[in-house]
Design an enzyme around this catalytic site. Sequence first.
Site, PDB file in Angstrom:
ATOM      1  N   ASP A 197     -38.627  17.715  69.296  1.00  0.00           N
ATOM      2  CA  ASP A 197     -37.965  18.948  68.877  1.00  0.00           C
ATOM      3  C   ASP A 197     -38.641  19.513  67.631  1.00  0.00           C
ATOM      4  O   ASP A 197     -38.951  18.781  66.691  1.00  0.00           O
ATOM      5  CB  ASP A 197     -36.486  18.650  68.582  1.00  0.00           C
ATOM      6  CG  ASP A 197     -35.749  19.857  68.056  1.00  0.00           C
ATOM      7  OD1 ASP A 197     -35.480  20.774  68.844  1.00  0.00           O
ATOM      8  OD2 ASP A 197     -35.456  19.890  66.839  1.00  0.00           O
ATOM      9  N   GLU A 238     -41.601  20.737  72.393  1.00  0.00           N
ATOM     10  CA  GLU A 238     -40.783  21.951  72.252  1.00  0.00           C
ATOM     11  C   GLU A 238     -41.459  22.835  71.212  1.00  0.00           C
ATOM     12  O   GLU A 238     -41.344  22.615  70.007  1.00  0.00           O
ATOM     13  CB  GLU A 238     -39.355  21.586  71.820  1.00  0.00           C
ATOM     14  CG  GLU A 238     -38.397  22.764  71.850  1.00  0.00           C
ATOM     15  CD  GLU A 238     -38.032  23.291  70.461  1.00  0.00           C
ATOM     16  OE1 GLU A 238     -37.381  24.347  70.397  1.00  0.00           O
ATOM     17  OE2 GLU A 238     -38.397  22.654  69.461  1.00  0.00           O
ATOM     18  N   ASP A 296     -29.967  26.675  73.179  1.00  0.00           N
ATOM     19  CA  ASP A 296     -30.327  27.834  72.371  1.00  0.00           C
ATOM     20  C   ASP A 296     -30.359  29.057  73.279  1.00  0.00           C
ATOM     21  O   ASP A 296     -29.981  28.988  74.440  1.00  0.00           O
ATOM     22  CB  ASP A 296     -31.686  27.616  71.701  1.00  0.00           C
ATOM     23  CG  ASP A 296     -31.608  26.638  70.532  1.00  0.00           C
ATOM     24  OD1 ASP A 296     -30.516  26.515  69.936  1.00  0.00           O
ATOM     25  OD2 ASP A 296     -32.624  25.998  70.223  1.00  0.00           O
ATOM     26  N   ASP A 342     -37.374  42.516  66.337  1.00  0.00           N
ATOM     27  CA  ASP A 342     -37.268  41.229  65.650  1.00  0.00           C
ATOM     28  C   ASP A 342     -36.373  40.221  66.365  1.00  0.00           C
ATOM     29  O   ASP A 342     -35.818  39.317  65.739  1.00  0.00           O
ATOM     30  CB  ASP A 342     -36.744  41.447  64.226  1.00  0.00           C
ATOM     31  CG  ASP A 342     -35.355  42.087  64.193  1.00  0.00           C
ATOM     32  OD1 ASP A 342     -34.847  42.489  65.256  1.00  0.00           O
ATOM     33  OD2 ASP A 342     -34.770  42.172  63.091  1.00  0.00           O
ATOM     34  N   VAL A 343     -36.223  40.357  67.685  1.00  0.00           N
ATOM     35  CA  VAL A 343     -35.323  39.457  68.416  1.00  0.00           C
ATOM     36  C   VAL A 343     -36.030  38.136  68.725  1.00  0.00           C
ATOM     37  O   VAL A 343     -37.055  38.109  69.406  1.00  0.00           O
ATOM     38  CB  VAL A 343     -34.819  40.106  69.722  1.00  0.00           C
ATOM     39  CG1 VAL A 343     -33.931  39.131  70.490  1.00  0.00           C
ATOM     40  CG2 VAL A 343     -34.062  41.387  69.406  1.00  0.00           C
TER      41      VAL A 343
END
Length: 488
Positions: A197, A238, A296, A342-343
Amino acid sequence: MALKNKVQLITYPDSLGGNLKTLNDVLEKYFSDVFGGVHILPPFPSSGDRGFAPITYSEIEPKFGTWYDIKKMAENFDILLDLMVNHVSRRSIYFQDFLKKGRKSEYADMFITLDKLWKDGKPVKGDIEKMFLRRTLPYSTFKIEETGEEEKVWTTFGKTDPSEQIDLDVNSHLVREFLLEVFKTFSNFGVKIVRLDAVGYVIKKIGTSCFFVEPEIYEFLDWAKGQAASYGIELLLEVHSQFEVQYKLAERGFLIYDFILPFTVLYTLINKSNEMLYHYLKNRPINQFTMLDCHDGIPVKPDLDGLIDTKKAKEVVDICVQRGANLSLIYGDKYKSEDGFDVHQINCTYYSALNCDDDAYLAARAIQFFTPGIPQVYYVGLLAGVNDFEAVKKTKEGREINRHNYGLKEIEESVQKNVVQRLLKLIRFRNEYEAFNGEFFIEDCRKDEIRLTWKKDDKRCSLFIDLKTYKTTIDYINENGEEVKYLV
């Protein structure tokens, strides 16, 4: 070690029934012939971020169960666990000792004090502005108990100040010994795959973005891969980054996540056009784990940088927001698009992103399962869950919209839904049909259609999706050599 080319489940240890024992019961009752593997999101004692601020790996959080629950599950499934290779909890014994003794702690070298980056230990604003930040500042200030002095320590992540997640110095021999102990523990209890991670953040170097710093990161990754292999463990990386980075990792033989596919499939179904999907499928690495949803959000930036016009991306984002999604945003102007886009991620369930349209949702899963790689299905997606607005309101955490905990009665009711039964049938087909171990073909067709095919020896299966209606069919050769049409 050969991984099963079968669909895997992603779940929290407490999201399907409340604990690991019940999770195993649920798997045996409803899904024993459905999944080849299970990715259990961090079941360790943790001080924050729903498991991603690990206090220790030597034990399982008692309310979830014990290591022997994991070992029992490993008898029937490939078990995948997370190793938060970038950080540990500030409540770990290592950092607690540092908080007490400061530089005199035997564990002090495990952490990144600022003098490891700037000789005088004073952060330089210009250097920080170049970094890919996940919080306003990449460090936290702590007071040392025995001296009363303040120490600034690197903390890439964390929503509190000071952060709960303390970065590890992967160049320290102490950290490498710590990681070896984790691999050993995982191996002892039957874990076959370890997800590294946040591994893209492990190298900190002044003058860089401090994200996926080349070539330094490869030394660490090669070391980790070799050590994991000695314990019979495969690594899964990841890394949320540009497409080029994924290719570099794949070329070096690492298993990676296909973080581009979720948005690409969403774009394809919303716009009823195969152009973006076909272009991507013709240019992606093969050795990937595929997913549409996870704990997420749906990845956008930086994963899709250079692959899609931001105006088109924003149109899809806006539709998702209209359908109830919330957004995670990029920190730092340097990493926003030129037009200010900005996403970072779209937070919602995948079923809700597709407006709870059963046919569109099954079409999305069919695309995922026909895309080369090992597919993973998130537990909320498995049960065609909808956005959990109450959880967001209660926790003030946007990602909780897609982290609903299911009780046993709710699981039983959800499994009986028509859309879930259709999905389970599709998963079984993906697991059992031999051609998925063969060769993949992208068939020419109209822009409002999708045609994907797998062939092996005398077996063949072809996916056809009419993007105008989302009608999905699979034509395949059965064991008697007969052609069968399967309406998904």
